[in-house]
Write a protein that holds these residues in place. Structure first.
Motif, mmCIF file in Angstrom:
data_model
loop_
_atom_site.group_PDB
_atom_site.id
_atom_site.type_symbol
_atom_site.label_atom_id
_atom_site.label_comp_id
_atom_site.label_asym_id
_atom_site.label_seq_id
_atom_site.Cartn_x
_atom_site.Cartn_y
_atom_site.Cartn_z
ATOM 1 N N SER A 1 5.965 12.101 -13.284
ATOM 2 C CA SER A 1 6.159 11.382 -14.535
ATOM 3 C C SER A 1 7.262 12.058 -15.343
ATOM 4 O O SER A 1 7.202 13.256 -15.616
ATOM 5 N N THR B 1 -8.091 22.160 -11.957
ATOM 6 C CA THR B 1 -8.345 20.738 -12.236
ATOM 7 C C THR B 1 -9.441 20.574 -13.268
ATOM 8 O O THR B 1 -9.356 19.749 -14.174
ATOM 9 N N ARG C 1 0.841 -1.196 0.000
ATOM 10 C CA ARG C 1 0.000 0.000 0.000
ATOM 11 C C ARG C 1 0.878 1.249 0.000
ATOM 12 O O ARG C 1 0.579 2.220 -0.711
ATOM 13 N N TRP C 2 1.963 1.241 0.763
ATOM 14 C CA TRP C 2 2.880 2.379 0.764
ATOM 15 C C TRP C 2 3.491 2.580 -0.620
ATOM 16 O O TRP C 2 3.669 3.704 -1.084
ATOM 17 N N GLN C 3 3.820 1.471 -1.288
ATOM 18 C CA GLN C 3 4.392 1.570 -2.632
ATOM 19 C C GLN C 3 3.386 2.202 -3.595
ATOM 20 O O GLN C 3 3.759 3.000 -4.467
ATOM 21 N N GLU C 4 2.092 1.858 -3.456
ATOM 22 C CA GLU C 4 1.058 2.450 -4.301
ATOM 23 C C GLU C 4 0.955 3.958 -4.049
ATOM 24 O O GLU C 4 0.845 4.747 -4.994
ATOM 25 N N LEU C 5 0.990 4.355 -2.773
ATOM 26 C CA LEU C 5 0.898 5.777 -2.437
ATOM 27 C C LEU C 5 2.084 6.553 -2.987
ATOM 28 O O LEU C 5 1.932 7.656 -3.515
ATOM 29 N N GLU C 6 3.278 5.971 -2.890
ATOM 30 C CA GLU C 6 4.474 6.653 -3.384
ATOM 31 C C GLU C 6 4.473 6.738 -4.903
ATOM 32 O O GLU C 6 4.947 7.717 -5.480
ATOM 33 N N ALA C 7 3.946 5.690 -5.560
ATOM 34 C CA ALA C 7 3.894 5.694 -7.026
ATOM 35 C C ALA C 7 2.979 6.807 -7.531
ATOM 36 O O ALA C 7 3.240 7.430 -8.565
ATOM 37 N N LYS C 8 1.889 7.068 -6.785
ATOM 38 C CA LYS C 8 0.965 8.133 -7.183
ATOM 39 C C LYS C 8 1.620 9.504 -7.065
ATOM 40 O O LYS C 8 1.298 10.426 -7.810
ATOM 41 N N GLN C 9 2.551 9.641 -6.116
ATOM 42 C CA GLN C 9 3.191 10.934 -5.886
ATOM 43 C C GLN C 9 4.408 11.147 -6.770
ATOM 44 O O GLN C 9 4.865 12.272 -6.925
#
Length: 227
Positions: A90, A222, A79-87
């Protein structure tokens, strides 16, 4: 990551997770060299009531998990990896992508500047109003900002500025300490019911007007990007 999310991922009772966090923080506080982050906050339950929770940074979350089973640890790590990937930003891979990114960023800046320009007259009006008036309630401030009450209330809750407490709206203590709110106690004449009324101070009105303006500008930005 909140203690609620940790409890959900690990299958543990939230009360037990909070107990484990308190035990861990007591041990960590004995060593000032160890950096740890644990913030007390609240969440809204299914019954619309506010309940306490903790919010931990990554290091503190992973330290807590050392006492849990491997499956639970892996779920939280992923879950932490998912949160970091979103931040993670690109990175353009080609010149065309880099040019497109630059153009998108320029469009976003223009849209944000336009939204701030539209908000400027309201901010000036708020400044003049605050200079001549005292503490005001939620509805008065919403009217002053020309804000939809439902949207304004939801934003105050999401931004951790105010929360519901026993059927009344209260301000988080850090905002009271900052002088943005004042709590006035009273007794209703109709039924002798004691109550606490949380009101925006002039300083708080000025501050929340600026934060609300930023929120509206970001929303406009946005919306422009999505369209």
């Amino acid at each position: 990551m909140s203690s609620c999310e940790i409890a959900e991922l690990t299958g543990k009772r939230h009360a037990d997770v909070m107990r484990d966090i308190r035990t861990m923080m007591t041990a960590l506080k004995q060593n000032a060299d160890l950096r740890s982050v644990c913030i007390s906050s609240t969440y809204t339950g299914e019954n619309d009531q506010e309940y306490p929770q903790y919010e931990l940074d990554k290091d503190t979350s992973l330290t807590l998990l050392l006492g849990y089973d491997p499956v639970a640890r892996m779920k939280v790590v992923k879950r932490w990896q998912e949160l970091e990937a979103k931040q993670a930003p690109s990175v353009p891979q080609t010149m065309a992508q880099a040019l497109r990114l630059a153009a998108d960023q320029a469009d976003q800046i223009e849209q944000q500047q336009a939204a701030l320009a539209l908000a400027a007259p309201k901010v000036e009006y708020v400044d003049r109003y605050v200079a001549a008036n005292g503490a005001k309630g939620f509805r008065q401030v919403a009217k002053l900002l020309d804000a939809n009450e439902h949207e304004f209330r939801a934003w105050l809750q999401d931004a951790k500025i105010m929360y519901r407490l026993g059927g009344e709206w209260a301000a988080y203590q850090n905002h009271i300490d900052a002088g943005r709110f004042v709590v006035k106690a009273g007794v209703a004449s109709q039924n002798d019911h004691a109550f606490n009324a949380t009101k925006f101070t002039p300083k708080g009105i000025n501050w929340v007007a600026g934060e609300w303006g930023k929120h509206q500008a970001a929303k406009a930005q946005t919306s422009g990007v999505q369209s």
